[in-house]
Design a protein around this motif. Structure first.
Motif, PDB file in Angstrom:
ATOM      1  N   ASN A 174      43.983  29.385 -41.565  1.00 45.75           N
ATOM      2  CA  ASN A 174      43.522  30.679 -41.078  1.00 45.75           C
ATOM      3  C   ASN A 174      42.553  30.527 -39.913  1.00 45.75           C
ATOM      4  OD1 ASN A 174      43.136  33.590 -41.222  1.00 45.75           O
ATOM      5  ND2 ASN A 174      41.143  33.139 -42.085  1.00 45.75           N
ATOM      6  N   GLN A 175      41.695  29.509 -39.958  1.00 50.44           N
ATOM      7  CA  GLN A 175      40.658  29.334 -38.944  1.00 50.44           C
ATOM      8  C   GLN A 175      41.135  28.573 -37.710  1.00 50.44           C
ATOM      9  OE1 GLN A 175      37.426  30.517 -38.928  1.00 50.44           O
ATOM     10  NE2 GLN A 175      38.122  31.734 -40.657  1.00 50.44           N
ATOM     11  N   LEU A 176      42.302  27.947 -37.786  1.00 46.64           N
ATOM     12  CA  LEU A 176      42.784  27.181 -36.634  1.00 46.64           C
ATOM     13  C   LEU A 176      43.006  28.060 -35.405  1.00 46.64           C
ATOM     14  CD1 LEU A 176      45.238  24.642 -38.296  1.00 46.64           C
ATOM     15  CD2 LEU A 176      43.347  24.070 -36.766  1.00 46.64           C
ATOM     16  N   VAL A 177      43.554  29.265 -35.639  1.00 43.73           N
ATOM     17  CA  VAL A 177      43.748  30.189 -34.526  1.00 43.73           C
ATOM     18  C   VAL A 177      42.389  30.755 -34.114  1.00 43.73           C
ATOM     19  CG1 VAL A 177      44.868  32.302 -33.758  1.00 43.73           C
ATOM     20  CG2 VAL A 177      46.033  30.800 -35.368  1.00 43.73           C
ATOM     21  N   GLY A 178      42.026  30.551 -32.881  1.00 48.53           N
ATOM     22  CA  GLY A 178      40.749  31.069 -32.402  1.00 48.53           C
ATOM     23  C   GLY A 178      39.550  30.282 -32.873  1.00 48.53           C
ATOM     24  N   ALA A 179      39.757  29.013 -33.218  1.00 49.07           N
ATOM     25  CA  ALA A 179      38.636  28.202 -33.727  1.00 49.07           C
ATOM     26  C   ALA A 179      37.530  28.061 -32.694  1.00 49.07           C
ATOM     27  CB  ALA A 179      39.146  26.813 -34.135  1.00 49.07           C
ATOM     28  N   GLU A 180      37.907  27.898 -31.429  1.00 55.31           N
ATOM     29  CA  GLU A 180      36.909  27.720 -30.389  1.00 55.31           C
ATOM     30  C   GLU A 180      36.100  29.004 -30.163  1.00 55.31           C
ATOM     31  OE1 GLU A 180      39.969  24.685 -30.104  1.00 55.31           O
ATOM     32  OE2 GLU A 180      40.078  26.879 -30.119  1.00 55.31           O
ATOM     33  N   GLU A 181      36.803  30.159 -30.139  1.00 58.69           N
ATOM     34  CA  GLU A 181      36.099  31.433 -29.971  1.00 58.69           C
ATOM     35  C   GLU A 181      35.160  31.694 -31.140  1.00 58.69           C
ATOM     36  OE1 GLU A 181      39.270  30.905 -29.694  1.00 58.69           O
ATOM     37  OE2 GLU A 181      40.103  31.854 -27.888  1.00 58.69           O
ATOM     38  N   ALA A 182      35.618  31.373 -32.344  1.00 60.93           N
ATOM     39  CA  ALA A 182      34.770  31.574 -33.527  1.00 60.93           C
ATOM     40  C   ALA A 182      33.521  30.710 -33.464  1.00 60.93           C
ATOM     41  CB  ALA A 182      35.574  31.255 -34.791  1.00 60.93           C
ATOM     42  N   ARG A 183      33.681  29.485 -32.981  1.00 59.09           N
ATOM     43  CA  ARG A 183      32.523  28.601 -32.831  1.00 59.09           C
ATOM     44  C   ARG A 183      31.519  29.198 -31.844  1.00 59.09           C
ATOM     45  NH1 ARG A 183      34.635  23.835 -30.230  1.00 59.09           N
ATOM     46  NH2 ARG A 183      34.439  25.180 -28.417  1.00 59.09           N
ATOM     47  N   ASP A 184      32.016  29.785 -30.761  1.00 63.44           N
ATOM     48  CA  ASP A 184      31.145  30.392 -29.757  1.00 63.44           C
ATOM     49  C   ASP A 184      30.375  31.585 -30.299  1.00 63.44           C
ATOM     50  OD1 ASP A 184      32.038  28.513 -27.976  1.00 63.44           O
ATOM     51  OD2 ASP A 184      33.522  29.845 -27.025  1.00 63.44           O
ATOM     52  N   SER A 185      30.959  32.254 -31.330  1.00 63.42           N
ATOM     53  CA  SER A 185      30.285  33.419 -31.907  1.00 63.42           C
ATOM     54  C   SER A 185      29.303  33.036 -33.005  1.00 63.42           C
ATOM     55  CB  SER A 185      31.329  34.388 -32.472  1.00 63.42           C
ATOM     56  OG  SER A 185      31.911  33.870 -33.656  1.00 63.42           O
TER      57      SER A 185
END
Length: 274
Positions: A174-185
């Motif tokens: 579930n977290q693989l998609v958009g992992a980088e954006e989530a880290r930035d948030s």
């Protein structure tokens, strides 16, 4: 009409529909006549619960989404905050009213599942314990479905130990998609703790472990090992596809595949223990 449009923008329809379909399959009777009304009610309650979790996610993530995901409905202004709150409470109230029709025990189990989703949204998704709500929620869905159906053998409780493997695998997918954006948030979930490459390989390993342990659990309890083995082989086929796609880094396909793998493992486990 505005409320309906907001509802579609706020929720995560694929995940909600996928979990609802899985629940319908889990609640199907084997030796009793099919009750269409009960089946419809189960599907509706699960859909409402899943959609409410999706809306709460967008409500609670507002401060983070303004930074990393400004295109989402609330921070972009496509959905007003007041409208989102109305949608959320409407979904929760409807799920409570309809869920109570099954009795107090199923209602309590439903609340446990809802609390797992809320705990994830309230902050666990931003910690290395992001897998924990998944590990509790998936077995709870199985338990809820079988309690409603009146079919709860003791061996069914094995879904919780197995959930400790399936949960992290689903969380990572579930977290693989958009992992980088989530880290930035500001998120620091399990995928950020492990890293994308290691995370997807750990997910594959966990799915494999479930497919290995499931027939062992069935064998220990002297039940239908052949059914469990067939289920594991079917799951292995899709795990192989998941592995190839993961190594190619096509992340969008991994979450649907992860749900399919977990659903197959759950359904074949239930068939094997009946």
């Amino acid at each position: 009409m505005d409320i309906l449009i907001a509802h579609l923008k706020l929720t995560h329809p694929f995940t909600s529909l996928a979990v609802t379909v899985m629940t319908i399959i889990l609640v199907l009777p084997v030796h009793a006549p099919l009750n269409s009304y009960r089946l419809f009610l189960v599907a509706l309650v699960m859909l409402l619960v899943q959609l409410s979790i999706g809306v709460s996610n967008d409500l609670l993530d507002r401060p983070y989404d303004r930074i990393a995901k400004p295109w989402k409905p609330i921070p972009s202004g496509k959905v007003k905050l007041r409208t989102a709150i109305i949608v959320y409470f409407t979904l929760v109230v409807c799920s409570f009213v309809l869920g109570s029709l099954f009795g107090w025990l199923p209602f309590g189990i439903m609340l446990l599942g809802l609390c797992c989703g809320l705990a994830y949204n309230l902050g666990l998704k931003r910690t290395p314990l992001s897998w924990l709500p998944f590990s509790l929620a998936i077995p709870t869905i199985v338990l809820w479905a079988r309690v409603i159906n009146g079919d709860v053998p003791n061996v069914l409780l094995w879904v919780y130990p197995l959930g400790l493997l399936i949960g992290p695998a689903l969380n990572l997918a579930n977290q693989l998609v958009g992992a980088e954006e989530a880290r930035d948030s500001g998120e620091h979930s399990l995928i950020h703790f492990l890293g994308v490459v290691k995370g997807r390989r750990v997910a594959v390993g966990l799915f494999i472990l479930v497919s290995v342990f499931m027939p062992i659990v069935v064998w220990i309890n002297h039940l239908q090992v052949e059914v469990a083995v067939v289920g594991s082989l079917v799951a292995f086929f899709f795990i192989a596809i998941f592995t190839v796609i993961a190594e190619l880094d096509h992340r969008l396909a991994l979450w649907p595949l992860a749900i399919l793998i977990a659903s197959l493992q759950g359904v074949f486990f239930l068939l094997a223990i009946r």
